[in-house]
Design a protein around this motif. Structure first.
Motif, PDB file in Angstrom:
ATOM      1  N   ILE A 136      -5.928  -2.849   0.827  1.00 48.35           N
ATOM      2  CA  ILE A 136      -6.087  -1.769   1.803  1.00 48.35           C
ATOM      3  C   ILE A 136      -7.104  -2.207   2.856  1.00 48.35           C
ATOM      4  O   ILE A 136      -7.958  -3.065   2.593  1.00 48.35           O
ATOM      5  CB  ILE A 136      -6.544  -0.461   1.132  1.00 48.35           C
ATOM      6  CG1 ILE A 136      -7.814  -0.683   0.298  1.00 48.35           C
ATOM      7  CG2 ILE A 136      -5.437   0.100   0.260  1.00 48.35           C
ATOM      8  CD1 ILE A 136      -8.348   0.583  -0.349  1.00 48.35           C
ATOM      9  N   GLU A 146       0.834  -1.188   0.000  1.00 48.61           N
ATOM     10  CA  GLU A 146       0.000   0.000   0.000  1.00 48.61           C
ATOM     11  C   GLU A 146       0.878   1.250   0.000  1.00 48.61           C
ATOM     12  O   GLU A 146       1.901   1.299   0.696  1.00 48.61           O
ATOM     13  CB  GLU A 146      -0.893  -0.008   1.242  1.00 48.61           C
ATOM     14  CG  GLU A 146      -1.772   1.214   1.406  1.00 48.61           C
ATOM     15  CD  GLU A 146      -2.518   1.222   2.737  1.00 48.61           C
ATOM     16  OE1 GLU A 146      -3.203   2.222   3.015  1.00 48.61           O
ATOM     17  OE2 GLU A 146      -2.395   0.248   3.503  1.00 48.61           O
ATOM     18  N   SER A 195      -5.216   5.747  -1.359  1.00 45.55           N
ATOM     19  CA  SER A 195      -4.920   4.792  -2.423  1.00 45.55           C
ATOM     20  C   SER A 195      -5.454   5.282  -3.757  1.00 45.55           C
ATOM     21  O   SER A 195      -4.774   5.187  -4.794  1.00 45.55           O
ATOM     22  CB  SER A 195      -5.529   3.423  -2.080  1.00 45.55           C
ATOM     23  OG  SER A 195      -5.302   2.495  -3.122  1.00 45.55           O
ATOM     24  N   HIS A 225      -7.229   5.651   4.268  1.00 45.91           N
ATOM     25  CA  HIS A 225      -6.417   4.703   3.492  1.00 45.91           C
ATOM     26  C   HIS A 225      -6.993   4.521   2.086  1.00 45.91           C
ATOM     27  O   HIS A 225      -6.243   4.456   1.100  1.00 45.91           O
ATOM     28  CB  HIS A 225      -6.343   3.354   4.209  1.00 45.91           C
ATOM     29  CG  HIS A 225      -5.473   3.363   5.419  1.00 45.91           C
ATOM     30  ND1 HIS A 225      -4.127   3.039   5.387  1.00 45.91           N
ATOM     31  CD2 HIS A 225      -5.751   3.646   6.719  1.00 45.91           C
ATOM     32  CE1 HIS A 225      -3.610   3.123   6.592  1.00 45.91           C
ATOM     33  NE2 HIS A 225      -4.580   3.500   7.429  1.00 45.91           N
ATOM     34  N   THR A 226      -8.309   4.461   2.009  1.00 44.73           N
ATOM     35  CA  THR A 226      -8.959   4.260   0.715  1.00 44.73           C
ATOM     36  C   THR A 226      -8.764   5.481  -0.179  1.00 44.73           C
ATOM     37  O   THR A 226      -8.380   5.354  -1.348  1.00 44.73           O
ATOM     38  CB  THR A 226     -10.457   3.986   0.911  1.00 44.73           C
ATOM     39  OG1 THR A 226     -10.627   2.894   1.827  1.00 44.73           O
ATOM     40  CG2 THR A 226     -11.112   3.633  -0.404  1.00 44.73           C
TER      41      THR A 226
END
Length: 277
Positions: free
Chosen positions: A181, A101, A138, A134-135
């Motif tokens: 993720i 990631e 990404s 995190h999403t």
């Protein structure tokens, strides 16, 4: 001494009792039979609903996880509708993958949006950086690499759940960026009674925790799903108009090789951009 009239009445009472016993027995057997049938139908119904509401429905797998989407909800076998979308711009899909990631670079307190410039029209999405950092990080990373550019949205479901699924460079339902993720924001206040409301943008996954990659789905009509898919954005009103145009064209029969029900509309993301405001 029993008279003939008394004997006749006694026989009539006995006959009546026998008839009542037979009727009671028949009703009892009928109830047992109906209960058995209802039980079988209940199992079948629950099994069918499970196919719509498990992670397999929205499977997102790559070569690393190797968890293919083996079951998908059947889309309505509608006749081929006219394609309401334009031809894609010229360009090649990128196939680069990464081992882990990307490092966090977004500002969780800032507002971010994503624009999907598709062949069917622009779809603007307000991203939830604070609730799903995190999403969003990404997607900011992948969009910056041109990962989504020229990719085809490979699945449209029109029964049970109502979503358009995108984000797979292979357009087969088994592609991903090479990393996973974590699940986030699964207690979002918009998710009530196992329902993802129209306009929600959420991560697809393999059905296992923390298995999201790059595939995501856009909900064009309220869809019953368990809160297992990270909700990380909301489609604008104009974007919803585009989604409904895509949905109105219907979907193709399930591909026997992949199980995907591709949209009749040629939905290609010409370019994806994440912007901080």
């Amino acid at each position: 001494m029993v008279s003939q009239e008394q004997r006749r009445r006694q026989l009539a009472r006995e006959k009546f009792l026998r008839q009542q016993q037979r009727r009671t027995s028949a009703r009892r057997k009928a109830r047992m039979r109906n209960a058995a049938i209802a039980s079988v139908l209940g199992v079948i119904l629950i099994g069918s609903l499970a196919l719509y509401t498990t992670g397999v429905v929205l499977g997102d797998d790559d070569s690393k996880t190797n968890a293919s989407a083996e079951v998908t909800p059947s889309a309505s076998a509608s006749s081929k509708a006219p394609d309401p979308c334009d031809k894609p711009t010229e360009g090649k899909v990128k196939t680069q993958t990464w081992k882990k990631e990307p490092a966090m670079t977004i500002d969780e307190s800032a507002k971010y949006s994503m624009k999907l410039e598709t062949t069917c029209g622009d779809i603007d999405i307000a991203l939830k950086a604070d609730a799903a950092p995190h999403t969003v990080n990404s997607f900011d990373f992948l969009a910056g690499k041109g990962y989504f550019d020229h990719t085809k949205c490979h699945r449209l479901t029109t029964e049970g759940i109502f979503v358009l699924q995108c984000g797979d460079p292979t357009a087969q339902g088994n592609g991903g960026p090479g990393y996973n993720i974590p699940d986030e924001n699964l207690k979002d206040k918009s998710l009530k009674d196992n329902m993802y409301p129209a306009g929600t943008v959420a991560m697809a996954n393999t059905g296992q925790p923390d298995s999201g990659g790059s595939q995501f789905f856009l909900v064009y009509q309220n869809s019953p799903l368990p809160p297992s898919y990270t909700p990380f954005g909301t489609v604008s009103e104009e974007g919803m108009t585009v989604l409904k145009k895509i949905a109105s064209a219907g979907s193709q029969p399930a591909d026997p090789a992949t199980g995907n029900t591709a949209p009749n509309a040629t939905v290609v993301i010409d370019k994806a951009t994440v912007t901080k405001s």
